[in-house]
Design a protein around this motif. Structure first.
Motif, mmCIF file in Angstrom:
data_model
loop_
_atom_site.group_PDB
_atom_site.id
_atom_site.type_symbol
_atom_site.label_atom_id
_atom_site.label_comp_id
_atom_site.label_asym_id
_atom_site.label_seq_id
_atom_site.Cartn_x
_atom_site.Cartn_y
_atom_site.Cartn_z
ATOM 1 N N ILE A 1 8.949 15.623 24.788
ATOM 2 C CA ILE A 1 9.046 14.285 24.196
ATOM 3 C C ILE A 1 8.299 14.294 22.871
ATOM 4 C CG2 ILE A 1 8.526 11.831 24.494
ATOM 5 C CD1 ILE A 1 8.717 12.256 27.503
ATOM 6 N N VAL A 2 8.971 13.870 21.800
ATOM 7 C CA VAL A 2 8.434 14.006 20.449
ATOM 8 C C VAL A 2 8.628 12.704 19.689
ATOM 9 C CG1 VAL A 2 8.579 15.341 18.306
ATOM 10 C CG2 VAL A 2 9.088 16.446 20.485
ATOM 11 N N ASP A 3 7.634 12.350 18.871
ATOM 12 C CA ASP A 3 7.829 11.264 17.920
ATOM 13 C C ASP A 3 9.010 11.634 17.033
ATOM 14 O OD1 ASP A 3 6.177 8.878 16.334
ATOM 15 O OD2 ASP A 3 7.301 10.204 15.007
ATOM 16 N N THR A 4 9.918 10.679 16.807
ATOM 17 C CA THR A 4 11.145 11.006 16.069
ATOM 18 C C THR A 4 10.856 11.573 14.679
ATOM 19 O OG1 THR A 4 11.282 8.697 15.362
ATOM 20 C CG2 THR A 4 12.566 9.336 17.286
ATOM 21 N N GLY A 5 9.769 11.151 14.056
ATOM 22 C CA GLY A 5 9.441 11.648 12.731
ATOM 23 C C GLY A 5 8.836 13.028 12.725
ATOM 24 N N CYS A 6 8.307 13.486 13.865
ATOM 25 C CA CYS A 6 7.634 14.793 13.920
ATOM 26 C C CYS A 6 8.592 15.948 14.178
ATOM 27 C CB CYS A 6 6.555 14.779 15.000
ATOM 28 S SG CYS A 6 5.146 13.723 14.591
ATOM 29 N N LEU A 7 9.839 15.641 14.491
ATOM 30 C CA LEU A 7 10.817 16.693 14.729
ATOM 31 C C LEU A 7 11.304 17.245 13.397
ATOM 32 C CD1 LEU A 7 12.632 18.260 16.713
ATOM 33 C CD2 LEU A 7 14.297 16.392 16.482
ATOM 34 N N VAL A 8 11.287 18.578 13.247
ATOM 35 C CA VAL A 8 11.784 19.228 12.034
ATOM 36 C C VAL A 8 13.157 19.830 12.279
ATOM 37 C CG1 VAL A 8 11.374 21.009 10.298
ATOM 38 C CG2 VAL A 8 9.455 19.753 11.267
ATOM 39 N N ALA A 9 13.279 20.684 13.305
ATOM 40 C CA ALA A 9 14.545 21.378 13.544
ATOM 41 C C ALA A 9 14.570 21.926 14.962
ATOM 42 C CB ALA A 9 14.724 22.511 12.533
ATOM 43 N N PHE A 10 15.774 22.242 15.434
ATOM 44 C CA PHE A 10 15.927 22.896 16.738
ATOM 45 C C PHE A 10 17.236 23.678 16.746
ATOM 46 C CE2 PHE A 10 17.551 18.578 17.054
ATOM 47 C CZ PHE A 10 18.793 18.726 17.660
ATOM 48 N N THR A 11 17.314 24.654 17.652
ATOM 49 C CA THR A 11 18.479 25.527 17.737
ATOM 50 C C THR A 11 19.505 24.946 18.691
ATOM 51 O OG1 THR A 11 17.412 26.806 19.494
ATOM 52 C CG2 THR A 11 17.107 27.574 17.241
ATOM 53 N N LYS A 12 20.725 25.503 18.618
ATOM 54 C CA LYS A 12 21.737 25.101 19.592
ATOM 55 C C LYS A 12 21.304 25.609 20.963
ATOM 56 C CE LYS A 12 24.744 29.014 18.355
ATOM 57 N NZ LYS A 12 26.089 29.379 17.868
ATOM 58 N N GLY A 13 21.668 24.887 21.978
ATOM 59 C CA GLY A 13 21.151 25.154 23.324
ATOM 60 C C GLY A 13 20.118 24.127 23.723
ATOM 61 N N ILE A 14 19.678 23.319 22.737
ATOM 62 C CA ILE A 14 18.753 22.225 22.996
ATOM 63 C C ILE A 14 19.529 20.912 23.007
ATOM 64 C CG2 ILE A 14 16.766 20.936 22.118
ATOM 65 C CD1 ILE A 14 15.943 23.628 23.121
ATOM 66 N N GLU A 15 19.381 20.142 24.070
ATOM 67 C CA GLU A 15 20.015 18.821 24.154
ATOM 68 C C GLU A 15 19.058 17.789 23.575
ATOM 69 O OE1 GLU A 15 21.346 15.574 27.569
ATOM 70 O OE2 GLU A 15 21.161 17.698 28.103
ATOM 71 N N TYR A 16 19.538 17.056 22.590
ATOM 72 C CA TYR A 16 18.693 16.123 21.844
ATOM 73 C C TYR A 16 19.154 14.692 22.074
ATOM 74 C CZ TYR A 16 17.026 13.557 17.726
ATOM 75 O OH TYR A 16 16.458 12.630 16.902
ATOM 76 N N ASN A 17 18.183 13.786 22.283
ATOM 77 C CA ASN A 17 18.529 12.387 22.462
ATOM 78 C C ASN A 17 17.367 11.505 22.051
ATOM 79 O OD1 ASN A 17 20.160 10.177 23.250
ATOM 80 N ND2 ASN A 17 20.961 11.388 24.954
#
Length: 341
Positions: A258-274
């Motif tokens: 669980i991440v603050d929406t502003g703190c996310l930079v990037a992620f690879t495919k295989g990660i489900e994001y919501n």
């Protein structure tokens, strides 16, 4: 003839030694160098040695007459495969206010966000174009679709293409727009695709494709602010993104983060994001963590930043000269303002 088995030639043959693949020591006659350059077996940067030299040096230093750009080349350079990314080199400078310097061979191009260029060599020319140039056969309407996607991310409608029109290696540098880190990405090592915050892209090798991605739940996404519209980067070459403050790398193996929406930079495919609500109504209103948070689950890599630009901007605005006079500071702060006027 080139030979790797006979390291000794007669003095009349004017032997010269050069570094081959895996630092293998090869030898040839000096009269054969032109042919080796034309075939691509050696270049101006190839280390060479011959009798009378104290140490190995680049061919361009030992034989500047031969190591000039393309002097011995016959015909045009080999064609790249359609859509193949240019193979650019780079060097990072600085720690918290970084600059990335891109080295381009003749004919190579790097694409970048408008206004991110810091400096460049005179032989590099830049041109503003619609789209990223990853599909040269795109028609006008395809380019308009790319422009529309960029409009959704809030970025400039156009991109700047920097191309080396000189005869040797040339450099162009790009700087991040706020304090933080520039992150180099070898896209082929990241599965050929990475999804990042909409304002994090800085520059990339020509042939890299830029698109958009959305949070799965449109309803919450519309109210989620940061994190609803994301940028997708596809390709096989190098790309550079920037992040605020310190960068953390998290490897997920089926867990949920669980991440603050502003703190996310990037992620690879295989990660489900919501995006989901940040707790109950009381927590959302008085918790100070915003109305929504991002959830990431699956298998892959996540990059996080310690200082989102939105958080930095909020603090600057809250402590600006105009706000300072009206804020609810301490008694000592109020007296300081009184005597400071």
């Amino acid at each position: 003839m080139v030979s790797g088995d006979n390291p000794i030639k007669s003095e009349t043959m004017a032997a010269i030694y050069y570094s081959g693949p895996n630092r293998q020591q090869l030898t040839a006659e000096e009269s054969e160098l032109a042919g080796l350059i034309a075939s691509g077996a050696v270049s101006g940067e190839t280390l060479v040695w011959k009798e009378g030299m104290a140490d190995w040096q680049p061919l361009r230093v030992v034989r500047p007459d031969l190591a000039g750009a393309g002097a011995a080349r016959v015909g045009p350079p080999p064609l790249r495969a359609t859509g193949a990314a240019h193979e650019i080199d780079y060097e990072l400078f600085g720690s918290e206010m970084q600059i990335v310097e891109i080295e381009l061979d003749p004919g190579e191009t790097v694409i970048a966000e408008a206004g991110s260029m810091n400096y460049m060599d005179s032989e590099i020319r830049f041109e503003t174009k619609m789209g990223d140039g990853s599909s040269p056969t795109n028609n006008f309407w395809d380019k308009m679709k790319q422009v529309g996607k960029r409009a959704l991310t809030g970025e400039s409608l156009f991109m700047t293409h920097f191309t080396n029109h000189g005869t040797g290696k040339k450099r162009v540098a790009f700087a991040a727009p706020y304090p933080g880190k520039i992150i180099p990405l070898e896209l082929r090592e990241w599965g050929g695709e990475i999804i990042c915050q909409k304002d994090s892209f800085l520059c990339a090798a020509m042939g890299t494709k830029l698109g958009i991605a959305f949070a799965q739940r449109l309803g919450t996404g519309l109210f989620g602010g940061e994190g609803f519209v994301l940028q997708k980067i596809n390709g096989e070459g190098r790309a550079f993104i920037h992040a605020g403050g310190h960068v953390m790398k998290k490897e997920l193996k089926g867990e949920t983060l669980i991440v603050d929406t502003g703190c996310l930079v990037a992620f690879t495919k295989g990660i489900e994001y919501n995006i989901q609500r940040a707790g109950n109504l009381k927590s959302m209103v008085f918790g100070g963590e915003g109305l929504f948070v991002a959830t990431l689950r699956g298998h892959g890599t996540v990059l996080l930043q310690s200082l989102p630009f939105s958080r930095l901007a909020d603090r600057v605005l809250a402590n600006s000269a105009g706000s300072a006079k009206n804020d609810q500071g301490s008694l000592i702060g109020g007296l300081g303002n009184l005597f400071g006027d």
